[in-house]
Design a protein around this motif. Sequence first.
Motif, PDB file in Angstrom:
ATOM      1  N   ARG A   1     -11.541   7.719   5.818  1.00 46.53           N
ATOM      2  CA  ARG A   1     -10.929   8.079   4.541  1.00 46.53           C
ATOM      3  C   ARG A   1     -10.125   9.364   4.727  1.00 46.53           C
ATOM      4  O   ARG A   1     -10.662  10.362   5.204  1.00 46.53           O
TER       5      ARG A   1
ATOM      6  N   GLU B   1      -5.858   8.529  -1.695  1.00 44.94           N
ATOM      7  CA  GLU B   1      -6.714   8.509  -0.502  1.00 44.94           C
ATOM      8  C   GLU B   1      -6.406   7.257   0.314  1.00 44.94           C
ATOM      9  O   GLU B   1      -6.448   6.141  -0.209  1.00 44.94           O
ATOM     10  N   TRP B   2      -6.065   7.435   1.579  1.00 48.20           N
ATOM     11  CA  TRP B   2      -5.887   6.307   2.501  1.00 48.20           C
ATOM     12  C   TRP B   2      -7.252   5.892   3.040  1.00 48.20           C
ATOM     13  O   TRP B   2      -8.097   6.738   3.352  1.00 48.20           O
ATOM     14  N   ARG B   3      -7.447   4.573   3.220  1.00 50.48           N
ATOM     15  CA  ARG B   3      -8.724   4.054   3.691  1.00 50.48           C
ATOM     16  C   ARG B   3      -8.487   3.007   4.781  1.00 50.48           C
ATOM     17  O   ARG B   3      -7.723   2.054   4.576  1.00 50.48           O
TER      18      ARG B   3
ATOM     19  N   LEU C   1      -6.538   1.826  -0.468  1.00 50.24           N
ATOM     20  CA  LEU C   1      -6.250   3.096  -1.110  1.00 50.24           C
ATOM     21  C   LEU C   1      -7.278   3.353  -2.195  1.00 50.24           C
ATOM     22  O   LEU C   1      -7.843   2.409  -2.752  1.00 50.24           O
TER      23      LEU C   1
ATOM     24  N   LEU D   1       0.823  -1.205   0.000  1.00 52.62           N
ATOM     25  CA  LEU D   1       0.000   0.000   0.000  1.00 52.62           C
ATOM     26  C   LEU D   1       0.858   1.256   0.000  1.00 52.62           C
ATOM     27  O   LEU D   1       0.527   2.257  -0.637  1.00 52.62           O
ATOM     28  N   THR D   2       1.985   1.234   0.724  1.00 51.13           N
ATOM     29  CA  THR D   2       2.885   2.386   0.751  1.00 51.13           C
ATOM     30  C   THR D   2       3.475   2.652  -0.626  1.00 51.13           C
ATOM     31  O   THR D   2       3.565   3.800  -1.078  1.00 51.13           O
TER      32      THR D   2
ATOM     33  N   ALA E   1      -4.483  11.846   1.508  1.00 53.67           N
ATOM     34  CA  ALA E   1      -3.036  11.968   1.694  1.00 53.67           C
ATOM     35  C   ALA E   1      -2.430  12.958   0.715  1.00 53.67           C
ATOM     36  O   ALA E   1      -1.437  13.630   1.026  1.00 53.67           O
TER      37      ALA E   1
ATOM     38  N   LEU F   1      -7.684  -2.283   5.125  1.00 52.49           N
ATOM     39  CA  LEU F   1      -6.686  -1.291   4.722  1.00 52.49           C
ATOM     40  C   LEU F   1      -6.725  -1.159   3.210  1.00 52.49           C
ATOM     41  O   LEU F   1      -6.667  -2.166   2.489  1.00 52.49           O
TER      42      LEU F   1
ATOM     43  N   THR G   1       0.907   4.237  -2.760  1.00 50.05           N
ATOM     44  CA  THR G   1       0.703   5.619  -2.331  1.00 50.05           C
ATOM     45  C   THR G   1       1.732   6.541  -2.961  1.00 50.05           C
ATOM     46  O   THR G   1       1.406   7.626  -3.450  1.00 50.05           O
TER      47      THR G   1
END
Length: 262
Positions: free
Chosen positions: A78, A86-88, A115, A11-12, A81, A113, A15
């Motif tokens: 939500r 968008e982080w979720r 995005l 996920l990082t 970032a 977790l 992002t």
Amino acid sequence: MRKTTVVVGALTTITLWGSLAQAQESPPAKSPIVTDRPDFTESNQLVMRGALQLESGFTLTNQRGGGRTAGLPELLLRYGASSGVEWRVGVPGFERVTANGVPALSGFGDTYLGLKLPLPALKNGTELALIPAFFIPSGKAGIESEATQPEVKLVWAHGLARERSLSGMLYVSVPQEEGKRQQRLQHTVSYGLPLGKGTGMFMEAVTDIGQGVAAAHQLHSGVTFQPNATSQWDIHFGMGLNRQAPHGFIAAGYSVRFGGSQ
């Protein structure tokens, strides 16, 4: 622990990619709240940069055969970032299952977790977004997933005349059941229209296809009300169209947005 580290690392990485791409600008700070509820179809829009949006609700489902499931608070956090990411985070929800009026099982479910990433729009103006995510077992056996469950959603939305809209979603997940990975597919189409100032409604068709089983079909409709630009109430209901789908459900929810910048 290793699986969780891999999930967070993936996920990082996405992002960072989304932050560089920034394919779509966040909406202005005074734009009305846009939520991923109450329909199954997620919105293609991201929460604006620096904003935190909380979406919650309660659902009561009548299963075929006399069973009933109640779930809350369905809390999704939500966070914008950047203008392209968008982080979720989904907080484990509490579920209570009854069979013919007798409590059978209750407890908390998975942690979610994910995005949301914008994709380039199509030539006809249809807007797209991608939502990769994972469900991580963190609750009670029988309610939580057997193992980390990856999923991805492709969302599309097309504006129509008189502030109406047509949207849909293709959702693919790979849960583990009895030690084996199973493929699941969900397809939705949702039609939205305004009813008045701050009020709207939607009508939605949902199809769930599991590996080796017949498809389940549902119809879903509901109403939303926004008393101001940063909050929304909703109430909605659905009904199954065949024996593979639940008999029906009724639900309600509340969403609110804090902060954010253009």
